[in-house]
Write an enzyme that holds these catalytic residues in place. Structure first.
Site, mmCIF file in Angstrom:
data_model
loop_
_atom_site.group_PDB
_atom_site.id
_atom_site.type_symbol
_atom_site.label_atom_id
_atom_site.label_comp_id
_atom_site.label_asym_id
_atom_site.label_seq_id
_atom_site.Cartn_x
_atom_site.Cartn_y
_atom_site.Cartn_z
ATOM 1 N N VAL A 87 0.826 -1.204 0.000
ATOM 2 C CA VAL A 87 0.000 0.000 0.000
ATOM 3 C C VAL A 87 0.868 1.266 0.000
ATOM 4 O O VAL A 87 0.659 2.178 -0.807
ATOM 5 C CB VAL A 87 -0.934 -0.001 1.230
ATOM 6 C CG1 VAL A 87 -1.993 1.067 1.082
ATOM 7 C CG2 VAL A 87 -1.589 -1.340 1.413
ATOM 8 N N HIS A 134 -28.961 9.687 -10.914
ATOM 9 C CA HIS A 134 -28.318 9.641 -12.223
ATOM 10 C C HIS A 134 -27.887 11.051 -12.628
ATOM 11 O O HIS A 134 -28.636 12.004 -12.393
ATOM 12 C CB HIS A 134 -29.302 9.100 -13.258
ATOM 13 C CG HIS A 134 -28.759 9.137 -14.655
ATOM 14 N ND1 HIS A 134 -27.799 8.241 -15.093
ATOM 15 C CD2 HIS A 134 -29.007 9.975 -15.690
ATOM 16 C CE1 HIS A 134 -27.502 8.530 -16.349
ATOM 17 N NE2 HIS A 134 -28.214 9.580 -16.745
ATOM 18 N N ALA A 153 -6.617 3.142 10.247
ATOM 19 C CA ALA A 153 -7.038 4.156 11.210
ATOM 20 C C ALA A 153 -8.477 3.920 11.663
ATOM 21 O O ALA A 153 -8.782 4.001 12.860
ATOM 22 C CB ALA A 153 -6.895 5.534 10.566
HETATM 23 P P1 FAD Z 1 -0.683 5.506 15.744
HETATM 24 O O1 FAD Z 1 -1.381 6.400 14.829
HETATM 25 O O2 FAD Z 1 0.621 4.924 15.343
HETATM 26 O O3 FAD Z 1 -0.504 6.320 17.110
HETATM 27 C C1 FAD Z 1 0.149 5.778 18.216
HETATM 28 C C2 FAD Z 1 0.635 6.932 19.093
HETATM 29 O O4 FAD Z 1 1.154 6.386 20.303
HETATM 30 C C3 FAD Z 1 1.779 7.745 18.469
HETATM 31 O O5 FAD Z 1 1.518 9.111 18.611
HETATM 32 C C4 FAD Z 1 2.997 7.343 19.286
HETATM 33 O O6 FAD Z 1 3.930 8.391 19.420
HETATM 34 C C5 FAD Z 1 2.353 7.056 20.640
HETATM 35 N N1 FAD Z 1 3.129 6.160 21.501
HETATM 36 C C6 FAD Z 1 3.669 4.950 21.224
HETATM 37 N N2 FAD Z 1 4.237 4.410 22.319
HETATM 38 C C7 FAD Z 1 4.050 5.315 23.313
HETATM 39 C C8 FAD Z 1 4.398 5.333 24.694
HETATM 40 N N3 FAD Z 1 5.005 4.307 25.287
HETATM 41 N N4 FAD Z 1 4.082 6.430 25.416
HETATM 42 C C9 FAD Z 1 3.442 7.496 24.842
HETATM 43 N N5 FAD Z 1 3.065 7.519 23.559
HETATM 44 C C10 FAD Z 1 3.363 6.438 22.828
HETATM 45 N N6 FAD Z 1 -4.640 3.971 7.440
HETATM 46 C C11 FAD Z 1 -5.855 4.214 6.903
HETATM 47 O O7 FAD Z 1 -6.863 3.741 7.434
HETATM 48 N N7 FAD Z 1 -5.988 4.982 5.778
HETATM 49 C C12 FAD Z 1 -4.910 5.521 5.148
HETATM 50 O O8 FAD Z 1 -5.074 6.211 4.131
HETATM 51 C C13 FAD Z 1 -3.623 5.281 5.696
HETATM 52 N N8 FAD Z 1 -2.519 5.810 5.106
HETATM 53 C C14 FAD Z 1 -1.295 5.607 5.685
HETATM 54 C C15 FAD Z 1 -0.176 6.144 5.063
HETATM 55 C C16 FAD Z 1 1.080 5.955 5.605
HETATM 56 C C17 FAD Z 1 2.289 6.550 4.934
HETATM 57 C C18 FAD Z 1 1.205 5.218 6.823
HETATM 58 C C19 FAD Z 1 2.552 5.025 7.456
HETATM 59 C C20 FAD Z 1 0.099 4.657 7.444
HETATM 60 C C21 FAD Z 1 -1.157 4.843 6.874
HETATM 61 N N9 FAD Z 1 -2.309 4.285 7.441
HETATM 62 C C22 FAD Z 1 -3.533 4.500 6.874
HETATM 63 C C23 FAD Z 1 -2.238 3.482 8.664
HETATM 64 C C24 FAD Z 1 -2.660 4.351 9.870
HETATM 65 O O9 FAD Z 1 -1.790 5.460 9.956
HETATM 66 C C25 FAD Z 1 -2.597 3.525 11.136
HETATM 67 O O10 FAD Z 1 -3.399 2.370 10.987
HETATM 68 C C26 FAD Z 1 -3.122 4.334 12.318
HETATM 69 O O11 FAD Z 1 -2.369 5.506 12.520
HETATM 70 C C27 FAD Z 1 -3.057 3.494 13.589
HETATM 71 O O12 FAD Z 1 -3.595 4.234 14.639
HETATM 72 P P2 FAD Z 1 -3.141 3.983 16.146
HETATM 73 O O13 FAD Z 1 -3.839 5.018 16.954
HETATM 74 O O14 FAD Z 1 -3.307 2.558 16.492
HETATM 75 O O15 FAD Z 1 -1.565 4.256 16.172
HETATM 76 P P1 NAD Z 2 2.213 -3.732 3.099
HETATM 77 O O1 NAD Z 2 2.119 -4.968 3.890
HETATM 78 O O2 NAD Z 2 1.004 -3.189 2.469
HETATM 79 O O3 NAD Z 2 3.276 -3.890 1.930
HETATM 80 C C1 NAD Z 2 4.589 -4.267 2.162
HETATM 81 C C2 NAD Z 2 5.090 -4.968 0.920
HETATM 82 O O4 NAD Z 2 6.483 -5.166 1.047
HETATM 83 C C3 NAD Z 2 4.457 -6.343 0.726
HETATM 84 O O5 NAD Z 2 3.961 -6.453 -0.588
HETATM 85 C C4 NAD Z 2 5.598 -7.310 0.994
HETATM 86 O O6 NAD Z 2 5.527 -8.475 0.222
HETATM 87 C C5 NAD Z 2 6.793 -6.468 0.595
HETATM 88 N N1 NAD Z 2 8.048 -6.872 1.231
HETATM 89 C C6 NAD Z 2 8.266 -7.270 2.505
HETATM 90 N N2 NAD Z 2 9.574 -7.518 2.714
HETATM 91 C C7 NAD Z 2 10.209 -7.249 1.525
HETATM 92 C C8 NAD Z 2 11.559 -7.289 1.105
HETATM 93 N N3 NAD Z 2 12.527 -7.638 1.942
HETATM 94 N N4 NAD Z 2 11.842 -6.962 -0.171
HETATM 95 C C9 NAD Z 2 10.856 -6.588 -1.039
HETATM 96 N N5 NAD Z 2 9.559 -6.538 -0.685
HETATM 97 C C10 NAD Z 2 9.237 -6.857 0.585
HETATM 98 O O7 NAD Z 2 2.910 -2.669 4.088
HETATM 99 P P2 NAD Z 2 3.198 -1.134 3.865
HETATM 100 O O8 NAD Z 2 2.948 -0.760 2.468
HETATM 101 O O9 NAD Z 2 4.532 -0.892 4.477
HETATM 102 O O10 NAD Z 2 2.112 -0.492 4.791
HETATM 103 C C11 NAD Z 2 2.036 -0.840 6.179
HETATM 104 C C12 NAD Z 2 0.625 -0.795 6.663
HETATM 105 O O11 NAD Z 2 0.173 0.538 6.737
HETATM 106 C C13 NAD Z 2 -0.326 -1.506 5.719
HETATM 107 O O12 NAD Z 2 -0.468 -2.837 6.106
HETATM 108 C C14 NAD Z 2 -1.616 -0.769 5.896
HETATM 109 O O13 NAD Z 2 -2.376 -1.439 6.867
HETATM 110 C C15 NAD Z 2 -1.206 0.592 6.429
HETATM 111 N N6 NAD Z 2 -1.416 1.597 5.357
HETATM 112 C C16 NAD Z 2 -2.691 1.768 4.905
HETATM 113 C C17 NAD Z 2 -2.932 2.668 3.888
HETATM 114 C C18 NAD Z 2 -4.324 2.839 3.391
HETATM 115 O O14 NAD Z 2 -5.253 2.432 4.078
HETATM 116 N N7 NAD Z 2 -4.520 3.429 2.207
HETATM 117 C C19 NAD Z 2 -1.891 3.384 3.321
HETATM 118 C C20 NAD Z 2 -0.604 3.170 3.797
HETATM 119 C C21 NAD Z 2 -0.399 2.264 4.832
#
Ligand code: FAD
Ligand code: NAD
Length: 478
Positions: free
Chosen positions: A191, A451, A327
């Protein structure tokens, strides 16, 4: 000992901050501990989602898509656009402003809900005590009737491609570049690889994705994944499957990546490299040893279906526990746990959680794939409708993709919906409702859709389950 709080939440991402707000709405006295610091080193709420995930990536996807459309699509609509130029710093500033607005919005919500925000690192001790190390180094001990762990996840690192914060980065680093790299490598075509690869490709980079698996997007519908692979390759994303990275090293020419597949070994030299190979739960040192908080072998906090951990009155939600790292999944768990603490029947329907990949077109699905149904021996019917036959899609010149509805052969209950379309992220909501309400494909077929809309493709796909789609040639109706 008197508990100072009814609930302490550790982590203020979409799981933790939503849990904190819902607890406060239900009359509880709540503290939320979070250690995230923004780009200026100031404490900030919102976790990964707002600061380095969903929001900044979607802001850049929107901006880069607008840039690509102006260059590639405007002409077909009869619009001549000359002198389109790119200001990456301004694009980044716009993304940062969106992030700031939203994180400040959460701080305001904490204020109005009287939630105490404590900036620092929390650690769980027995009897629901939480020791917080503030950013100043000072320590405080808090206690509560209930603790919710919502510490999220962090990127998986690869020993063969160590991050250096500049040329070899994880997703957070690749959301902040101030220049377009000429040659960009990405390890992982999941992703994040596809979304960030799309951003930088649209802005002009040559992008190569090295993916270890032979199968592209194994979690998605096979037919859609296959069409998506062709489309993305046509957009210039050079997706190479079955490639194993052996080493990534800095050379005079840039970052040189040694990789091999079943038949060949090769090298690739790029200016920048993103490592996007998955995320792992953030649970290291979260609980003192005597707390007996059970983690599984991958570091996920062990929970039952109700998000209860091995420690009484301690719950865990979001990316730190089993289930998709999304999220909206974490936020729903946050609300459900808050309601259970208040003695209400909070619930999460894990069978109706949509996944979306924000490429162009977008890919979105909910429920079962055909492959999963076949494996489970479930008899099903399917209805397909291509956007090429949608009036609205034609007017928008966004005809790529299709809707696929899978329903139980006996009861007609909708079991899965798979969409590839320009606005699949919005279209999938109606499919989630269908699953949530146990709708049949006939229910959707008998619903009147406005539509001309892209949503009509959902209607037609439902009609197609029964072989009666209107805007499809007789021979293609199934
Ligand atoms: P997080 O958002 O990771 O928040 C955890 C918080 O806990 C952080 O602020 C961290 O600093 C804090 N924390 C950790 N340990 C401690 C501690 N011991 N003490 C105090 N604070 C602490 N998901 C979607 O649904 N849609 C998307 O479009 C999407 N796009 C993404 C794009 C990218 C590039 C990435 C990296 C992720 C994306 N995700 C997306 C995934 C999404 O960001 C996560 O699933 C979501 O943020 C998880 O929420 P959470 O609250 O569990 O954890
Ligand atoms: P992912 O699991 O979607 O993709 C990781 C990819 O890396 C997989 O296809 C895997 O086969 C490959 N891979 C693993 N080890 C490798 C290696 N050594 N060499 C080459 N390829 C390798 O994970 P991601 O893209 O890092 O995203 C992490 C998580 O964040 C996702 O699982 C998703 O839940 C969340 N996320 C969600 C969104 C969204 O909802 N639009 C966007 C970004 C991230």
């Amino acid at each position: 000992m008197t508990n100072k709080y009814d609930v302490i939440v550790i982590g203020a991402g979409p799981a933790g901050y939503v849990a904190a707000i819902r607890c406060a709405q239900l009359g509880m006295k709540v503290a939320c501990v979070d250690e995230w610091l923004d780009r200026d080193g100031k404490p900030v709420l919102g976790g990964t989602c707002l600061n380095a995930g969903c929001i900044p990536s979607k802001a850049l996807l929107e901006s880069s898509q607008l840039y690509a459309r102006l260059q590639q699509d405007a002409k077909a609509h009869g619009i001549a656009v000359e002198g389109v130029s790119l200001d990456v710093s301004a694009m980044m500033a716009s993304k940062d402003a969106t992030v700031d607005d939203l994180t400040h919005g959460i701080a305001a919500l904490f204020d109005t809900n009287a939630i105490e925000w404590i900036a620092g690192r929390g650690q769980l001790f027995p009897d629901r005590q939480v020791q917080v190390t503030l950013h100043t180094g000072e320590q405080q001990t808090l206690s509560a009737g209930h603790v919710i762990l919502a510490t999220g996840s962090v990127p998986v690192e690869l020993a063969v491609a160590p991050l250096n914060g500049d040329t070899i980065v994880d997703s957070a680093g690749a959301l902040n570049w101030q220049q377009v790299p000429q040659r960009l490598g990405i390890i992982g075509a999941g992703v994040i690889g596809l979304e960030l690869g799309s951003v930088w490709r649209r802005l002009g980079a040559e992008v190569v994705l090295l993916e270890a698996q032979e199968l592209f997007l194994p979690m998605a519908d096979r037919q859609l994944a296959k069409s998506a692979l062709n489309l993305f390759r046509k957009q210039g994303l050079d997706i190479r499957l079955g490639e194993h990275v052996k080493a990534a090293t800095m050379t005079d020419a840039g970052v040189t990546i040694a990789h091999e597949n079943d038949t060949d070994a090769d090298t690739l030299t790029v200016d920048r490299l993103i490592v996007a190979v998955g995320r792992r739960p953030c649970s290291d040192g979260l609980a003192a040893a005597e707390t007996e908080l059970l983690l599984d072998e991958q570091g996920y906090i062990h929970v039952d279906e109700e998000c209860c951990t091995s420690v009484p009155a301690v719950y865990a939600i979001g990316d730190a526990v089993r289930g998709p790292m999304l999220a909206h999944k974490g936020s729903e768990e946050g609300m459900a746990v808050a309601e259970r603490i208040a003695g209400q029947p909070g619930e999460v329907n894990y069978d109706a959680i949509a996944s979306v990949i924000y490429t162009h077109p977008e890919i979105a699905w909910v429920g079962k794939t055909e492959e999963a149904l076949k494996q489970a021996g479930v008899e099903y019917r399917r209805g397909l409708f291509p956007f090429a036959a949608s009036g609205r899609a034609r007017a928008m010149q966004e005809t790529a993709g299709e809707v696929k509805i899978l329903s139980d052969a006996l009861t007609d209950q909708v079991l899965g919906v798979h969409i590839m379309a320009a606005q699949a992220s919005e279209l999938i909501a109606q499919a989630v409702l269908a699953l949530e309400f146990d709708a049949s494909s006939e229910d959707i077929a008998r619903t009147v859709f406005a539509h001309p809309t892209l949503s009509e493709a959902m209607h037609e796909a439902a009609l197609a389950v029964d072989g009666r789609a209107i805007h499809m040639a007789r021979s293609r109706r199934r």
